[in-house]
Design an enzyme around this catalytic site. Structure first.
Site, PDB file in Angstrom:
ATOM      1  CB  ILE A 112      -0.913   0.023   1.237  1.00  0.00           C
ATOM      2  CG1 ILE A 112      -1.924  -1.140   1.166  1.00  0.00           C
ATOM      3  CG2 ILE A 112      -1.638   1.357   1.360  1.00  0.00           C
ATOM      4  CD1 ILE A 112      -2.835  -1.241   2.369  1.00  0.00           C
ATOM      5  CB  VAL A 113      -0.616   3.416  -2.559  1.00  0.00           C
ATOM      6  CG1 VAL A 113      -1.331   4.125  -1.412  1.00  0.00           C
ATOM      7  CG2 VAL A 113       0.562   4.252  -3.021  1.00  0.00           C
ATOM      8  CB  VAL A 116       4.040   4.358  -4.777  1.00  0.00           C
ATOM      9  CG1 VAL A 116       5.429   4.727  -4.257  1.00  0.00           C
ATOM     10  CG2 VAL A 116       3.473   5.495  -5.617  1.00  0.00           C
ATOM     11  CB  CYS A 117       4.090   0.812  -1.339  1.00  0.00           C
ATOM     12  SG  CYS A 117       3.902   2.500  -0.703  1.00  0.00           S
ATOM     13  CG  LEU A 118       2.318  -4.181  -5.647  1.00  0.00           C
ATOM     14  CD1 LEU A 118       3.056  -5.372  -5.047  1.00  0.00           C
ATOM     15  CD2 LEU A 118       0.838  -4.514  -5.845  1.00  0.00           C
TER      16      LEU A 118
END
Length: 205
Positions: A112-113, A116-118
């Site tokens: 999450i999010v 971006v993060c994934l």
């Protein structure tokens, strides 16, 4: 064997949970937060049931992003890699080293999010030869448009976009496996429809 046909097993996969932080989750609107939380718990309980190695990381946990959801640490344990500032978790030497230390090339990844993060560490890992399974329903982002754009970019790069229940079924492979019934219970605990299936089964037993 092509990486697109080689399946997940309890011996070839590692779980990476990236930035499932309380401050980020409250802004996600592509799925109801309770549904996302339930999916995240299902994915984590699958990993715990199988004894899969897991790596949990957070970005700016002392800042606005907040700490990792307590539901995750309750299942997977309190060890969290708190990154010093890297947006892309793959750029954190501690995170990347933790993945490498498992010796496994298949990464079951959620974050999450989503966009971006994934997405960023998924793209980076694929570039370095890893086989990444992006668990889209245990991730979340600002809206459906952003989610769909992220899915397109992930698939263009060769990331396998999937769901937590599909990952569970693939890695279980056979109901007669040692963990078959335990994994079935995880599925029942975190999906309403399969809960009814299990209840019906036990009622007939």
């Amino acid at each position: 064997m092509s990486k697109f046909s080689e399946v997940l097993t309890p011996d070839n996969a590692v779980l990476a949970m990236i930035d499932h932080q309380t401050g980020l989750l409250v802004s996600c609107a592509d799925e109801h937060p309770l549904v996302v939380k339930n999916n995240i718990q299902g994915l984590c309980n699958m990993a715990k049931t199988l004894g899969l190695p897991s790596v949990v990381t957070a970005s700016l946990a002392d800042g606005p992003n907040g700490p990792i959801m307590p539901e995750i640490t309750k299942i997977l344990g309190d060890k969290v890699i708190n990154r010093e500032g890297e947006i892309n978790a793959w750029h954190s030497s501690e995170f990347k080293s933790a993945i490498e230390a498992t010796g496994r090339k298949k990464i079951i990844m959620a974050g999450i999010v989503t966009d971006v993060c994934l997405m960023f560490p998924a793209l980076s890992a694929v570039e370095e030869g890893y086989d990444v399974y992006a668990v889209i329903d245990a991730s979340a982002t600002w809206n459906k448009t952003v989610q769909q754009a992220s899915i397109h970019r992930l698939t263009q790069a060769g990331v396998k976009v999937t769901t937590w229940a599909s990952v569970l079924a693939e890695i279980m492979s056979d109901w007669r496996s040692d963990k078959g019934m335990e994994l079935g219970q995880v599925l029942a605990d975190h999906t309403t429809s399969y809960n009814y299936v299990m209840n019906s089964y036990f009622a007939r037993s």
